[in-house]
Design a protein around this motif. Structure first.
Motif, PDB file in Angstrom:
ATOM      1  N   SER A  23       0.870  -1.179   0.000  1.00  0.00           N
ATOM      2  CA  SER A  23       0.000   0.000   0.000  1.00  0.00           C
ATOM      3  C   SER A  23       0.902   1.222   0.000  1.00  0.00           C
ATOM      4  CB  SER A  23      -0.893   0.001   1.237  1.00  0.00           C
ATOM      5  OG  SER A  23      -1.838  -1.030   1.148  1.00  0.00           O
ATOM      6  N   THR A  24       0.893   1.950  -1.103  1.00  0.00           N
ATOM      7  CA  THR A  24       1.744   3.141  -1.214  1.00  0.00           C
ATOM      8  C   THR A  24       1.187   4.237  -0.320  1.00  0.00           C
ATOM      9  OG1 THR A  24       2.371   2.528  -3.440  1.00  0.00           O
ATOM     10  CG2 THR A  24       2.618   4.849  -2.868  1.00  0.00           C
ATOM     11  N   LYS A  25       2.049   4.802   0.504  1.00  0.00           N
ATOM     12  CA  LYS A  25       1.578   5.784   1.492  1.00  0.00           C
ATOM     13  C   LYS A  25       1.622   7.208   0.930  1.00  0.00           C
ATOM     14  CE  LYS A  25       1.258   2.937   5.119  1.00  0.00           C
ATOM     15  NZ  LYS A  25       1.305   1.695   4.356  1.00  0.00           N
ATOM     16  N   LEU A  26       2.547   7.448   0.004  1.00  0.00           N
ATOM     17  CA  LEU A  26       2.738   8.820  -0.486  1.00  0.00           C
ATOM     18  C   LEU A  26       3.067   8.787  -1.970  1.00  0.00           C
ATOM     19  CD1 LEU A  26       2.735  11.590   0.806  1.00  0.00           C
ATOM     20  CD2 LEU A  26       5.197  11.380   1.164  1.00  0.00           C
ATOM     21  N   PHE A  27       2.348   9.636  -2.714  1.00  0.00           N
ATOM     22  CA  PHE A  27       2.545   9.672  -4.159  1.00  0.00           C
ATOM     23  C   PHE A  27       3.280  10.930  -4.581  1.00  0.00           C
ATOM     24  CE2 PHE A  27      -0.735   6.631  -3.546  1.00  0.00           C
ATOM     25  CZ  PHE A  27      -0.588   5.737  -4.577  1.00  0.00           C
ATOM     26  N   HIS A  28       3.935  10.830  -5.717  1.00  0.00           N
ATOM     27  CA  HIS A  28       4.516  11.981  -6.375  1.00  0.00           C
ATOM     28  C   HIS A  28       3.347  12.850  -6.814  1.00  0.00           C
ATOM     29  CE1 HIS A  28       6.935  13.955  -9.597  1.00  0.00           C
ATOM     30  NE2 HIS A  28       7.839  13.844  -8.655  1.00  0.00           N
ATOM     31  N   ASN A  29       3.406  14.148  -6.538  1.00  0.00           N
ATOM     32  CA  ASN A  29       2.224  14.990  -6.724  1.00  0.00           C
ATOM     33  C   ASN A  29       1.977  15.323  -8.202  1.00  0.00           C
ATOM     34  OD1 ASN A  29       0.094  16.576  -6.200  1.00  0.00           O
ATOM     35  ND2 ASN A  29       1.153  18.012  -4.850  1.00  0.00           N
ATOM     36  N   SER A  30       1.591  14.307  -8.991  1.00  0.00           N
ATOM     37  CA  SER A  30       1.309  14.566 -10.401  1.00  0.00           C
ATOM     38  C   SER A  30       0.253  13.584 -10.884  1.00  0.00           C
ATOM     39  CB  SER A  30       2.581  14.400 -11.234  1.00  0.00           C
ATOM     40  OG  SER A  30       3.048  13.084 -11.095  1.00  0.00           O
ATOM     41  N   THR A  72      -4.721  10.899  -9.324  1.00  0.00           N
ATOM     42  CA  THR A  72      -5.517  10.011 -10.181  1.00  0.00           C
ATOM     43  C   THR A  72      -5.966   8.803  -9.352  1.00  0.00           C
ATOM     44  OG1 THR A  72      -4.139  10.699 -12.041  1.00  0.00           O
ATOM     45  CG2 THR A  72      -5.489   8.740 -12.379  1.00  0.00           C
ATOM     46  N   TYR A  73      -7.186   8.344  -9.630  1.00  0.00           N
ATOM     47  CA  TYR A  73      -7.756   7.211  -8.883  1.00  0.00           C
ATOM     48  C   TYR A  73      -8.378   6.201  -9.853  1.00  0.00           C
ATOM     49  CZ  TYR A  73      -7.098   9.765  -4.576  1.00  0.00           C
ATOM     50  OH  TYR A  73      -6.522  10.410  -3.516  1.00  0.00           O
ATOM     51  N   ILE A  74      -8.291   4.924  -9.491  1.00  0.00           N
ATOM     52  CA  ILE A  74      -9.065   3.909 -10.214  1.00  0.00           C
ATOM     53  C   ILE A  74     -10.351   3.708  -9.422  1.00  0.00           C
ATOM     54  CG2 ILE A  74      -9.077   1.592 -11.231  1.00  0.00           C
ATOM     55  CD1 ILE A  74      -6.207   1.259 -10.454  1.00  0.00           C
ATOM     56  N   VAL A  75     -11.466   3.851 -10.113  1.00  0.00           N
ATOM     57  CA  VAL A  75     -12.773   3.655  -9.477  1.00  0.00           C
ATOM     58  C   VAL A  75     -13.508   2.607 -10.294  1.00  0.00           C
ATOM     59  CG1 VAL A  75     -14.948   4.787  -8.851  1.00  0.00           C
ATOM     60  CG2 VAL A  75     -12.804   6.076  -8.739  1.00  0.00           C
ATOM     61  N   GLY A  76     -14.171   1.691  -9.625  1.00  0.00           N
ATOM     62  CA  GLY A  76     -14.899   0.660 -10.358  1.00  0.00           C
ATOM     63  C   GLY A  76     -16.288   0.457  -9.800  1.00  0.00           C
ATOM     64  N   THR A  77     -17.144  -0.166 -10.607  1.00  0.00           N
ATOM     65  CA  THR A  77     -18.498  -0.494 -10.146  1.00  0.00           C
ATOM     66  C   THR A  77     -18.782  -1.968 -10.433  1.00  0.00           C
ATOM     67  OG1 THR A  77     -19.513  -0.008 -12.293  1.00  0.00           O
ATOM     68  CG2 THR A  77     -19.399   1.805 -10.708  1.00  0.00           C
ATOM     69  N   VAL A  78     -19.715  -2.503  -9.647  1.00  0.00           N
ATOM     70  CA  VAL A  78     -20.214  -3.854  -9.913  1.00  0.00           C
ATOM     71  C   VAL A  78     -21.721  -3.808  -9.622  1.00  0.00           C
ATOM     72  CG1 VAL A  78     -19.730  -4.703  -7.548  1.00  0.00           C
ATOM     73  CG2 VAL A  78     -19.838  -6.311  -9.467  1.00  0.00           C
ATOM     74  N   GLN A  97       5.327  -0.412 -12.316  1.00  0.00           N
ATOM     75  CA  GLN A  97       6.031   0.342 -11.272  1.00  0.00           C
ATOM     76  C   GLN A  97       5.212   1.520 -10.762  1.00  0.00           C
ATOM     77  OE1 GLN A  97      10.178   1.010 -12.173  1.00  0.00           O
ATOM     78  NE2 GLN A  97      10.159  -0.612 -13.687  1.00  0.00           N
ATOM     79  N   LEU A  98       3.879   1.341 -10.764  1.00  0.00           N
ATOM     80  CA  LEU A  98       3.004   2.381 -10.216  1.00  0.00           C
ATOM     81  C   LEU A  98       2.599   2.013  -8.794  1.00  0.00           C
ATOM     82  CD1 LEU A  98       0.755   2.927 -13.362  1.00  0.00           C
ATOM     83  CD2 LEU A  98       2.469   4.509 -12.432  1.00  0.00           C
ATOM     84  N   GLY A  99       2.370   3.032  -8.002  1.00  0.00           N
ATOM     85  CA  GLY A  99       1.924   2.818  -6.628  1.00  0.00           C
ATOM     86  C   GLY A  99       0.401   2.781  -6.575  1.00  0.00           C
ATOM     87  N   THR A 100      -0.134   1.984  -5.641  1.00  0.00           N
ATOM     88  CA  THR A 100      -1.584   1.868  -5.441  1.00  0.00           C
ATOM     89  C   THR A 100      -1.850   1.696  -3.950  1.00  0.00           C
ATOM     90  OG1 THR A 100      -1.415  -0.527  -5.664  1.00  0.00           O
ATOM     91  CG2 THR A 100      -2.016   0.692  -7.663  1.00  0.00           C
ATOM     92  N   SER A 101      -3.103   1.772  -3.567  1.00  0.00           N
ATOM     93  CA  SER A 101      -3.470   1.521  -2.174  1.00  0.00           C
ATOM     94  C   SER A 101      -4.983   1.301  -2.124  1.00  0.00           C
ATOM     95  CB  SER A 101      -3.094   2.744  -1.336  1.00  0.00           C
ATOM     96  OG  SER A 101      -3.239   2.472   0.015  1.00  0.00           O
ATOM     97  N   TRP A 102      -5.416   0.107  -1.797  1.00  0.00           N
ATOM     98  CA  TRP A 102      -6.854  -0.183  -1.713  1.00  0.00           C
ATOM     99  C   TRP A 102      -7.516   0.775  -0.710  1.00  0.00           C
ATOM    100  CZ3 TRP A 102     -10.032  -4.233  -3.585  1.00  0.00           C
ATOM    101  CH2 TRP A 102      -9.390  -5.213  -4.346  1.00  0.00           C
ATOM    102  N   LEU A 103      -8.677   1.304  -1.055  1.00  0.00           N
ATOM    103  CA  LEU A 103      -9.429   2.182  -0.150  1.00  0.00           C
ATOM    104  C   LEU A 103     -10.908   1.811  -0.185  1.00  0.00           C
ATOM    105  CD1 LEU A 103      -8.223   5.829  -0.894  1.00  0.00           C
ATOM    106  CD2 LEU A 103      -7.759   4.466   1.153  1.00  0.00           C
ATOM    107  N   ILE A 150     -11.814   1.666  -4.137  1.00  0.00           N
ATOM    108  CA  ILE A 150     -11.095   2.424  -5.161  1.00  0.00           C
ATOM    109  C   ILE A 150      -9.604   2.374  -4.811  1.00  0.00           C
ATOM    110  CG2 ILE A 150     -13.088   3.963  -5.423  1.00  0.00           C
ATOM    111  CD1 ILE A 150     -11.346   6.161  -4.127  1.00  0.00           C
ATOM    112  N   SER A 151      -8.772   2.984  -5.644  1.00  0.00           N
ATOM    113  CA  SER A 151      -7.342   3.091  -5.290  1.00  0.00           C
ATOM    114  C   SER A 151      -6.738   4.324  -5.938  1.00  0.00           C
ATOM    115  CB  SER A 151      -6.586   1.857  -5.788  1.00  0.00           C
ATOM    116  OG  SER A 151      -5.195   2.055  -5.623  1.00  0.00           O
ATOM    117  N   PRO A 152      -5.916   5.063  -5.187  1.00  0.00           N
ATOM    118  CA  PRO A 152      -5.089   6.076  -5.845  1.00  0.00           C
ATOM    119  C   PRO A 152      -4.096   5.356  -6.749  1.00  0.00           C
ATOM    120  CG  PRO A 152      -4.375   5.769  -3.580  1.00  0.00           C
ATOM    121  CD  PRO A 152      -5.602   4.928  -3.774  1.00  0.00           C
ATOM    122  N   ILE A 153      -3.658   6.033  -7.793  1.00  0.00           N
ATOM    123  CA  ILE A 153      -2.677   5.408  -8.681  1.00  0.00           C
ATOM    124  C   ILE A 153      -1.733   6.466  -9.216  1.00  0.00           C
ATOM    125  CG2 ILE A 153      -4.322   5.489 -10.633  1.00  0.00           C
ATOM    126  CD1 ILE A 153      -2.625   2.567 -10.981  1.00  0.00           C
ATOM    127  N   GLY A 154      -0.455   6.160  -9.198  1.00  0.00           N
ATOM    128  CA  GLY A 154       0.523   7.129  -9.697  1.00  0.00           C
ATOM    129  C   GLY A 154       1.925   6.716  -9.314  1.00  0.00           C
TER     130      GLY A 154
END
Ligand SMILES: Cc1cc2nc3c(=O)[nH]c(=O)nc-3n(C[C@H](O)[C@H](O)[C@H](O)COP(=O)(O)O)c2cc1C
Length: 289
Positions: free
Chosen positions: A14-21, A76-82, A108-114, A138-142
């Protein structure tokens, strides 16, 4: 699999901190293509996935989403529906969302389940979801904040040392009976697949999966040992058990590892009615030839 799934399982955290982009360029394109063709889960629930950017939004709009932005600096975030009505929707969602997360890890991208504290109504508006489409997680991604400083990915997983804090396998995997922890056999590829389950992420790191190997049928029965309260989602007037999402994650790790070894099988619902270790444990599905 289109990527080295075992390396990704070892490398994902779980990536705690992302590059701000925002996520852009070739990695975004690759991820967009992947989420649009990711396929279905074992129970064929209908799912959709989106990448959303929050960078153009006002601070008030962002605050409304319930995202831990200060903690993550992700844009940026990945959001999904079911579909909310489908019986195995949460297991399917966990299975496919983890497939996406591991693909992102291979880039080599960071993510973190939320899953907690999200404003699902507002997220649903952003992606144009219908009332009957639920957003479980969802998850942040970057790029991870320190992506330039570390060797983020290694494909030599034999020498990777996992720093993951996980339960020992004798608490999770059994043979014929829940009082009989599975005997260690390092050369057994099914046991390697169980080890990949052991490393999986789970809500609150509760690791609710239990696997019982049935020596007579040769099946691997997956059980959920509930240890968290259900979450009430007022927008769907439903309570959901996020530990069912964890089960989908475990199922994906197991199946993808066996696929890596060229071992075939399928998921079936065939409860063997074995005696359960406690009232919190529930049968979910079986991996069988
Ligand atoms: C279904 C699911 C939901 C999760 N929800 C949250 C969450 O709402 N907030 C959070 O900080 N972490 C959340 N997590 C992350 C877990 O806490 C994390 O995966 C676990 O502690 C193991 O750590 P690792 O991901 O670094 O291996 C969630 C994980 C899963 C699988």
């Amino acid at each position: 699999m289109e990527f080295d799934v075992i390396a990704a399982i070892h490398n994902r955290i779980s990536t705690k901190l992302f590059h701000n982009s925002s996520l852009d360029g070739s990695k975004r394109k690759a991820l967009e293509k992947y989420i649009n063709t990711v396929g279905s889960g074992p129970f064929l629930s209908k799912m959709k996935f989106y990448l959303i950017d929050i960078v153009g939004m006002s601070p008030r709009e962002i605050a409304l989403l319930g995202l831990p932005r200060e903690k993550y600096h992700a844009n940026t975030y990945i959001v999904g529906t079911v579909l909310a009505s489908e019986e195995y929707n949460l297991e399917d969602y966990g299975y496919i969302f983890e497939k996406i997360i591991l693909y992102a890890t291979s880039l080599q991208l960071g993510t973190s389940w939320l899953a907690l504290r999200l404003n699902r109504n507002r997220l649903a508006e952003l992606i144009g979801a219908n009332d009957f489409e639920m957003i479980p997680c969802i998850s942040p991604i970057g790029l991870p904040f320190d992506y330039l400083c570390q060797n983020y990915i290694s494909t030599n997983y034999d020498v990777l040392i996992d720093s993951k804090n996980r339960k020992p396998k004798q608490h999770l995997f059994f043979e014929s009976h829940f009082s009989n922890p599975i005997r260690s056999n390092d050369s057994n590829q099914y046991q390697y697949a169980m080890e990949m389950v052991r490393l999986a992420p789970s809500i609150g790191n509760k690791q609710p999966w239990r696997i019982l190997y049935d020596t007579i049928s040769g099946g691997y029965h997956f059980y959920l040992e509930h240890s968290l309260h259900e979450l009430y989602l007022p927008q769907y007037e439903q309570v959901i058990d996020l530990q069912r999402v964890d089960m989908g994650v475990a199922m994906f790790h197991f199946e993808a590892t066996l696929q890596h070894f060229g071992l075939e099988g399928k998921w079936r619902i065939m409860d063997p009615n074995f005696p359960l270790p406690n009232k919190r444990t529930e049968y979910i599905a079986t991996w069988t030839l």
